[in-house]
Design a protein around this motif. Sequence first.
Motif, PDB file in Angstrom:
ATOM      1  N   GLY A 128       1.883   1.404  -0.965  1.00  0.00           N
ATOM      2  CA  GLY A 128       2.955   2.071  -0.230  1.00  0.00           C
ATOM      3  C   GLY A 128       4.319   1.760  -0.823  1.00  0.00           C
ATOM      4  N   TYR A 129       4.524   0.499  -1.182  1.00  0.00           N
ATOM      5  CA  TYR A 129       5.799   0.095  -1.786  1.00  0.00           C
ATOM      6  C   TYR A 129       5.980   0.756  -3.146  1.00  0.00           C
ATOM      7  N   PHE A 130       4.901   0.817  -3.921  1.00  0.00           N
ATOM      8  CA  PHE A 130       4.954   1.445  -5.243  1.00  0.00           C
ATOM      9  C   PHE A 130       5.364   2.911  -5.129  1.00  0.00           C
ATOM     10  N   ILE A 131       4.733   3.634  -4.233  1.00  0.00           N
ATOM     11  CA  ILE A 131       5.057   5.049  -4.050  1.00  0.00           C
ATOM     12  C   ILE A 131       6.490   5.210  -3.554  1.00  0.00           C
ATOM     13  N   GLU A 132       6.919   4.297  -2.692  1.00  0.00           N
ATOM     14  CA  GLU A 132       8.277   4.357  -2.148  1.00  0.00           C
ATOM     15  C   GLU A 132       9.331   4.177  -3.239  1.00  0.00           C
ATOM     16  N   GLN A 133       9.021   3.342  -4.236  1.00  0.00           N
ATOM     17  CA  GLN A 133       9.992   3.010  -5.275  1.00  0.00           C
ATOM     18  C   GLN A 133       9.772   3.771  -6.579  1.00  0.00           C
ATOM     19  N   ILE A 134       8.815   4.669  -6.614  1.00  0.00           N
ATOM     20  CA  ILE A 134       8.357   5.228  -7.885  1.00  0.00           C
ATOM     21  C   ILE A 134       9.420   6.048  -8.616  1.00  0.00           C
ATOM     22  N   ASP A 135      10.376   6.602  -7.894  1.00  0.00           N
ATOM     23  CA  ASP A 135      11.384   7.432  -8.558  1.00  0.00           C
ATOM     24  C   ASP A 135      12.285   6.630  -9.491  1.00  0.00           C
TER      25      ASP A 135
ATOM     26  N   ILE B  10      12.946  -2.006 -13.504  1.00  0.00           N
ATOM     27  CA  ILE B  10      11.613  -1.457 -13.778  1.00  0.00           C
ATOM     28  C   ILE B  10      10.652  -2.572 -14.189  1.00  0.00           C
ATOM     29  N   LYS B  11      11.129  -3.518 -14.978  1.00  0.00           N
ATOM     30  CA  LYS B  11      10.277  -4.633 -15.397  1.00  0.00           C
ATOM     31  C   LYS B  11       9.866  -5.492 -14.197  1.00  0.00           C
ATOM     32  N   LYS B  12      10.771  -5.666 -13.249  1.00  0.00           N
ATOM     33  CA  LYS B  12      10.440  -6.428 -12.043  1.00  0.00           C
ATOM     34  C   LYS B  12       9.380  -5.698 -11.219  1.00  0.00           C
ATOM     35  N   LEU B  13       9.530  -4.387 -11.115  1.00  0.00           N
ATOM     36  CA  LEU B  13       8.535  -3.606 -10.383  1.00  0.00           C
ATOM     37  C   LEU B  13       7.177  -3.683 -11.086  1.00  0.00           C
ATOM     38  N   PHE B  14       7.179  -3.622 -12.403  1.00  0.00           N
ATOM     39  CA  PHE B  14       5.947  -3.705 -13.192  1.00  0.00           C
ATOM     40  C   PHE B  14       5.239  -5.038 -12.944  1.00  0.00           C
ATOM     41  N   ALA B  15       6.013  -6.129 -12.963  1.00  0.00           N
ATOM     42  CA  ALA B  15       5.430  -7.456 -12.751  1.00  0.00           C
ATOM     43  C   ALA B  15       4.855  -7.589 -11.348  1.00  0.00           C
ATOM     44  N   TYR B  16       5.470  -6.907 -10.386  1.00  0.00           N
ATOM     45  CA  TYR B  16       4.976  -6.968  -9.009  1.00  0.00           C
ATOM     46  C   TYR B  16       3.698  -6.153  -8.843  1.00  0.00           C
ATOM     47  N   ILE B  17       3.640  -4.991  -9.477  1.00  0.00           N
ATOM     48  CA  ILE B  17       2.474  -4.116  -9.337  1.00  0.00           C
ATOM     49  C   ILE B  17       1.289  -4.647 -10.138  1.00  0.00           C
ATOM     50  N   PHE B  18       1.557  -5.134 -11.352  1.00  0.00           N
ATOM     51  CA  PHE B  18       0.471  -5.592 -12.235  1.00  0.00           C
ATOM     52  C   PHE B  18       0.543  -7.111 -12.376  1.00  0.00           C
TER      53      PHE B  18
ATOM     54  N   MET C 274       3.361 -12.923  -3.916  1.00  0.00           N
ATOM     55  CA  MET C 274       4.575 -12.619  -4.683  1.00  0.00           C
ATOM     56  C   MET C 274       5.508 -11.748  -3.849  1.00  0.00           C
ATOM     57  N   ASN C 275       6.752 -12.193  -3.711  1.00  0.00           N
ATOM     58  CA  ASN C 275       7.718 -11.441  -2.925  1.00  0.00           C
ATOM     59  C   ASN C 275       8.088 -10.131  -3.611  1.00  0.00           C
ATOM     60  N   ARG C 276       8.468  -9.170  -2.806  1.00  0.00           N
ATOM     61  CA  ARG C 276       8.902  -7.903  -3.379  1.00  0.00           C
ATOM     62  C   ARG C 276      10.131  -8.116  -4.256  1.00  0.00           C
ATOM     63  N   PRO C 277      10.201  -7.420  -5.374  1.00  0.00           N
ATOM     64  CA  PRO C 277      11.318  -7.627  -6.300  1.00  0.00           C
ATOM     65  C   PRO C 277      12.605  -6.972  -5.808  1.00  0.00           C
ATOM     66  N   ILE C 278      13.720  -7.474  -6.291  1.00  0.00           N
ATOM     67  CA  ILE C 278      15.016  -6.856  -6.034  1.00  0.00           C
ATOM     68  C   ILE C 278      15.241  -5.796  -7.103  1.00  0.00           C
TER      69      ILE C 278
END
Length: 295
Positions: free
Chosen positions: A284-291, A206-214, A1-5
Amino acid sequence: MNRPILLQKKDLIKPIEQALERIEKIRERKVNNDDSIILEGLFALGVSSFENSISDTLRILLTNIPDKLDIKSEPISKEQLIDGNPLKQAIENKVNAVSYKNLSDILKYFTKTTGINENIVTEDELNSLSEIKATRNLLIHNNLIENSFYRETSGPNKRQPNGMNRRLGVDQDYLFQSLVTMRTVLGKFKTELLEKYADYTKVNAIKKLFAYIFQTPIMVFENEFDVDLERDVISFIKPETSRKAGLSSSERLFFDIWVAHSHENGFEFNRGHFYGIGNREKLGYFIEQIDILKS
Protein backbone atom coordinates in the motif's frame (compact mmCIF):
# COMPACT_ATOMS: atom_id res chain seq x y z
CA MET A 1 12.42 -0.94 9.12
CA ASN A 2 10.78 2.45 9.50
CA ARG A 3 9.24 4.13 6.51
CA PRO A 4 11.75 6.36 4.73
CA ILE A 5 11.62 10.14 4.58
CA LEU A 6 10.94 10.93 0.93
CA LEU A 7 11.02 14.71 1.23
CA GLN A 8 12.64 16.50 -1.71
CA LYS A 9 14.17 19.94 -1.29
CA LYS A 10 12.64 21.16 -4.55
CA ASP A 11 9.18 20.42 -3.15
CA LEU A 12 10.02 22.02 0.19
CA ILE A 13 10.98 25.37 -1.34
CA LYS A 14 8.22 25.38 -3.96
CA PRO A 15 5.80 27.54 -1.89
CA ILE A 16 8.55 30.10 -1.34
CA GLU A 17 9.49 30.11 -5.02
CA GLN A 18 5.85 30.63 -5.95
CA ALA A 19 5.56 33.53 -3.50
CA LEU A 20 8.75 35.11 -4.85
CA GLU A 21 7.42 34.80 -8.39
CA ARG A 22 4.12 36.40 -7.39
CA ILE A 23 5.88 39.22 -5.55
CA GLU A 24 7.93 39.94 -8.66
CA LYS A 25 4.78 40.06 -10.79
CA ILE A 26 3.21 42.44 -8.28
CA ARG A 27 6.29 44.65 -8.47
CA GLU A 28 5.99 44.78 -12.26
CA ARG A 29 2.31 45.68 -12.13
CA LYS A 30 2.67 48.47 -9.60
CA VAL A 31 4.94 50.51 -11.90
CA ASN A 32 3.25 53.72 -13.06
CA ASN A 33 0.03 52.71 -11.33
CA ASP A 34 -1.46 55.30 -8.99
CA ASP A 35 -4.90 53.74 -8.57
CA SER A 36 -5.26 53.29 -4.81
CA ILE A 37 -7.60 50.31 -5.15
CA ILE A 38 -5.12 48.45 -7.35
CA LEU A 39 -2.16 49.31 -5.13
CA GLU A 40 -4.02 48.20 -2.02
CA GLY A 41 -5.11 44.97 -3.73
CA LEU A 42 -1.57 44.21 -4.87
CA PHE A 43 -0.29 44.94 -1.37
CA ALA A 44 -2.80 42.56 0.24
CA LEU A 45 -1.95 39.86 -2.30
CA GLY A 46 1.76 40.24 -1.61
CA VAL A 47 1.36 39.92 2.16
CA SER A 48 -0.95 36.91 1.81
CA SER A 49 1.56 35.26 -0.53
CA PHE A 50 4.31 35.79 2.03
CA GLU A 51 2.25 34.31 4.87
CA ASN A 52 0.90 31.39 2.84
CA SER A 53 4.39 30.41 1.69
CA ILE A 54 5.43 29.96 5.32
CA SER A 55 2.32 27.92 6.18
CA ASP A 56 2.60 25.75 3.06
CA THR A 57 6.29 25.08 3.68
CA LEU A 58 5.45 23.91 7.19
CA ARG A 59 2.71 21.63 5.85
CA ILE A 60 5.10 19.99 3.40
CA LEU A 61 7.81 19.56 6.02
CA LEU A 62 5.53 18.15 8.73
CA THR A 63 3.76 15.84 6.28
CA ASN A 64 7.08 14.32 5.22
CA ILE A 65 8.75 14.43 8.65
CA PRO A 66 5.91 14.18 11.20
CA ASP A 67 8.42 13.69 14.02
CA LYS A 68 8.90 17.45 13.86
CA LEU A 69 5.38 17.97 15.21
CA ASP A 70 5.28 19.33 18.74
CA ILE A 71 4.69 16.83 21.52
CA LYS A 72 1.68 18.92 22.48
CA SER A 73 -0.24 19.05 19.23
CA GLU A 74 -3.52 20.79 18.60
CA PRO A 75 -6.66 18.89 19.71
CA ILE A 76 -8.42 16.61 17.23
CA SER A 77 -12.15 16.03 17.41
CA LYS A 78 -13.65 12.56 17.73
CA GLU A 79 -15.10 12.85 14.22
CA GLN A 80 -11.73 13.79 12.76
CA LEU A 81 -10.09 10.90 14.57
CA ILE A 82 -12.62 8.32 13.38
CA ASP A 83 -13.47 9.50 9.88
CA GLY A 84 -10.41 11.38 8.75
CA ASN A 85 -6.64 11.21 8.62
CA PRO A 86 -5.50 11.99 12.20
CA LEU A 87 -1.93 12.88 11.24
CA LYS A 88 -3.01 15.15 8.39
CA GLN A 89 -5.57 16.81 10.64
CA ALA A 90 -3.02 17.27 13.44
CA ILE A 91 -0.65 18.95 10.98
CA GLU A 92 -3.41 21.18 9.62
CA ASN A 93 -4.54 22.14 13.12
CA LYS A 94 -0.97 22.96 14.12
CA VAL A 95 -0.24 25.07 11.05
CA ASN A 96 -3.51 26.96 11.43
CA ALA A 97 -2.83 27.59 15.11
CA VAL A 98 0.64 28.93 14.33
CA SER A 99 -0.72 31.21 11.60
CA TYR A 100 -2.84 33.07 14.17
CA LYS A 101 0.14 33.88 16.40
CA ASN A 102 1.99 37.17 16.24
CA LEU A 103 4.61 37.42 13.53
CA SER A 104 7.57 37.01 15.85
CA ASP A 105 6.21 33.72 17.18
CA ILE A 106 5.36 32.51 13.66
CA LEU A 107 8.92 33.09 12.50
CA LYS A 108 10.35 31.48 15.64
CA TYR A 109 8.27 28.36 15.07
CA PHE A 110 9.18 28.31 11.38
CA THR A 111 12.93 28.56 11.95
CA LYS A 112 12.90 26.12 14.87
CA THR A 113 10.82 23.51 13.04
CA THR A 114 12.75 23.74 9.78
CA GLY A 115 16.05 23.82 11.65
CA ILE A 116 17.40 26.91 9.92
CA ASN A 117 19.18 29.82 11.60
CA GLU A 118 16.81 31.27 14.22
CA ASN A 119 18.35 34.74 13.77
CA ILE A 120 18.03 34.80 10.00
CA VAL A 121 15.44 37.60 10.15
CA THR A 122 17.08 40.76 11.44
CA GLU A 123 15.42 43.04 13.98
CA ASP A 124 14.89 45.71 11.31
CA GLU A 125 13.27 43.17 8.98
CA LEU A 126 11.03 41.88 11.76
CA ASN A 127 9.95 45.43 12.62
CA SER A 128 9.16 46.13 8.97
CA LEU A 129 7.24 42.88 8.56
CA SER A 130 5.24 43.53 11.73
CA GLU A 131 4.13 46.91 10.44
CA ILE A 132 3.36 45.48 7.00
CA LYS A 133 1.17 42.77 8.48
CA ALA A 134 -0.59 45.28 10.74
CA THR A 135 -1.30 47.50 7.74
CA ARG A 136 -2.69 44.56 5.76
CA ASN A 137 -5.01 43.69 8.65
CA LEU A 138 -6.07 47.31 8.92
CA LEU A 139 -6.80 47.39 5.19
CA ILE A 140 -8.95 44.26 5.35
CA HIS A 141 -10.80 45.00 8.57
CA ASN A 142 -10.96 48.80 8.93
CA ASN A 143 -10.38 50.37 5.51
CA LEU A 144 -6.89 51.52 6.60
CA ILE A 145 -8.31 53.81 9.27
CA GLU A 146 -5.96 53.70 12.25
CA ASN A 147 -7.25 51.94 15.35
CA SER A 148 -5.91 50.58 18.63
CA PHE A 149 -5.23 47.14 17.17
CA TYR A 150 -2.91 48.66 14.57
CA ARG A 151 -1.10 50.69 17.21
CA GLU A 152 -0.64 47.59 19.37
CA THR A 153 0.62 45.28 16.61
CA SER A 154 2.58 47.51 14.23
CA GLY A 155 5.68 47.70 16.43
CA PRO A 156 8.43 50.33 16.29
CA ASN A 157 7.75 51.10 12.61
CA LYS A 158 4.22 52.30 13.32
CA ARG A 159 3.15 54.87 10.74
CA GLN A 160 1.27 58.08 11.35
CA PRO A 161 -2.07 58.47 9.55
CA ASN A 162 -2.76 61.26 7.08
CA GLY A 163 -5.55 63.79 7.42
CA MET A 164 -8.50 64.11 9.73
CA ASN A 165 -9.86 60.65 8.90
CA ARG A 166 -6.66 59.07 10.29
CA ARG A 167 -6.31 56.81 7.25
CA LEU A 168 -3.01 55.21 6.36
CA GLY A 169 -1.84 55.16 2.77
CA VAL A 170 -0.56 52.42 0.48
CA ASP A 171 1.22 54.26 -2.31
CA GLN A 172 3.82 53.07 -4.80
CA ASP A 173 6.76 53.72 -2.49
CA TYR A 174 5.22 51.92 0.47
CA LEU A 175 4.21 48.97 -1.70
CA PHE A 176 7.68 48.76 -3.23
CA GLN A 177 9.46 48.82 0.14
CA SER A 178 7.07 46.18 1.49
CA LEU A 179 7.75 43.92 -1.48
CA VAL A 180 11.51 44.36 -1.07
CA THR A 181 11.33 43.36 2.60
CA MET A 182 9.21 40.28 1.96
CA ARG A 183 11.32 39.25 -1.03
CA THR A 184 14.52 39.61 1.00
CA VAL A 185 13.26 37.47 3.88
CA LEU A 186 11.84 34.78 1.59
CA GLY A 187 15.10 34.73 -0.34
CA LYS A 188 16.96 34.08 2.90
CA PHE A 189 14.55 31.28 3.80
CA LYS A 190 15.03 29.65 0.40
CA THR A 191 18.83 29.79 0.65
CA GLU A 192 18.85 28.39 4.19
CA LEU A 193 16.42 25.59 3.36
CA LEU A 194 18.40 24.53 0.30
CA GLU A 195 21.53 24.37 2.44
CA LYS A 196 19.86 22.62 5.37
CA TYR A 197 18.15 20.03 3.17
CA ALA A 198 20.87 19.73 0.54
CA ASP A 199 20.84 15.92 0.70
CA TYR A 200 17.08 15.68 0.18
CA THR A 201 17.32 15.10 -3.56
CA LYS A 202 15.04 13.08 -5.79
CA VAL A 203 17.73 10.44 -6.32
CA ASN A 204 18.21 10.00 -2.58
CA ALA A 205 14.45 9.81 -2.01
CA ILE A 206 14.12 7.08 -4.65
CA LYS A 207 17.08 5.17 -3.21
CA LYS A 208 15.49 5.28 0.25
CA LEU A 209 12.23 3.95 -1.15
CA PHE A 210 14.15 1.19 -2.97
CA ALA A 211 15.93 0.14 0.23
CA TYR A 212 12.59 0.02 2.06
CA ILE A 213 10.81 -2.04 -0.61
CA PHE A 214 13.70 -4.43 -1.34
CA GLN A 215 15.11 -5.35 2.05
CA THR A 216 17.56 -7.90 0.71
CA PRO A 217 21.36 -7.60 0.47
CA ILE A 218 21.45 -8.79 -3.14
CA MET A 219 19.63 -5.69 -4.38
CA VAL A 220 22.02 -2.74 -4.69
CA PHE A 221 20.39 0.28 -6.28
CA GLU A 222 23.44 1.27 -8.34
CA ASN A 223 23.56 -2.25 -9.80
CA GLU A 224 20.03 -1.88 -11.12
CA PHE A 225 19.93 1.73 -12.32
CA ASP A 226 22.28 4.38 -13.67
CA VAL A 227 22.30 7.48 -11.47
CA ASP A 228 22.96 11.02 -12.68
CA LEU A 229 23.63 12.98 -9.49
CA GLU A 230 24.29 16.26 -11.28
CA ARG A 231 20.88 16.25 -12.98
CA ASP A 232 19.28 14.47 -10.01
CA VAL A 233 17.69 11.79 -12.18
CA ILE A 234 17.66 8.02 -12.58
CA SER A 235 18.48 7.37 -16.22
CA PHE A 236 18.62 3.85 -17.65
CA ILE A 237 18.31 0.29 -16.36
CA LYS A 238 21.53 -1.76 -16.04
CA PRO A 239 20.69 -5.36 -17.06
CA GLU A 240 24.37 -6.35 -17.14
CA THR A 241 24.76 -5.94 -13.35
CA SER A 242 21.18 -6.57 -12.27
CA ARG A 243 20.50 -9.12 -9.53
CA LYS A 244 16.74 -9.24 -10.07
CA ALA A 245 16.97 -12.92 -11.04
CA GLY A 246 17.72 -13.71 -7.40
CA LEU A 247 14.50 -12.18 -6.12
CA SER A 248 11.59 -14.20 -4.85
CA SER A 249 8.39 -14.25 -6.90
CA SER A 250 6.72 -11.57 -4.78
CA GLU A 251 9.85 -9.39 -4.73
CA ARG A 252 10.17 -9.74 -8.50
CA LEU A 253 6.58 -8.56 -8.86
CA PHE A 254 7.46 -5.45 -6.85
CA PHE A 255 10.51 -4.88 -9.04
CA ASP A 256 8.52 -5.28 -12.26
CA ILE A 257 5.93 -2.80 -11.02
CA TRP A 258 8.76 -0.42 -10.12
CA VAL A 259 10.39 -0.59 -13.57
CA ALA A 260 7.04 -0.43 -15.35
CA HIS A 261 6.27 2.83 -13.59
CA SER A 262 9.75 4.38 -13.71
CA HIS A 263 10.79 3.36 -17.24
CA GLU A 264 7.47 2.32 -18.79
CA ASN A 265 8.75 -1.22 -19.31
CA GLY A 266 5.79 -3.53 -19.66
CA PHE A 267 5.92 -7.01 -18.15
CA GLU A 268 3.91 -10.21 -18.21
CA PHE A 269 2.59 -11.42 -14.90
CA ASN A 270 3.96 -14.96 -14.78
CA ARG A 271 5.28 -15.62 -11.31
CA GLY A 272 4.15 -19.15 -10.62
CA HIS A 273 1.67 -19.68 -7.81
CA PHE A 274 0.37 -16.55 -6.12
CA TYR A 275 -1.48 -17.17 -2.86
CA GLY A 276 -1.89 -13.67 -1.46
CA ILE A 277 -0.26 -10.42 -0.49
CA GLY A 278 2.10 -10.97 2.42
CA ASN A 279 2.99 -7.41 3.38
CA ARG A 280 -0.07 -5.36 2.53
CA GLU A 281 1.22 -2.33 4.40
CA LYS A 282 4.38 -2.23 2.31
CA LEU A 283 2.47 -2.73 -0.92
CA GLY A 284 0.00 0.00 0.00
CA TYR A 285 2.81 2.40 0.86
CA PHE A 286 4.65 1.53 -2.36
CA ILE A 287 1.59 2.27 -4.49
CA GLU A 288 0.96 5.47 -2.54
CA GLN A 289 4.49 6.74 -3.21
CA ILE A 290 5.02 5.29 -6.68
CA ASP A 291 4.70 8.56 -8.59
CA ILE A 292 8.06 9.63 -7.16
CA LEU A 293 9.61 7.27 -9.72
CA LYS A 294 8.39 9.33 -12.66
CA SER A 295 11.02 11.57 -14.22
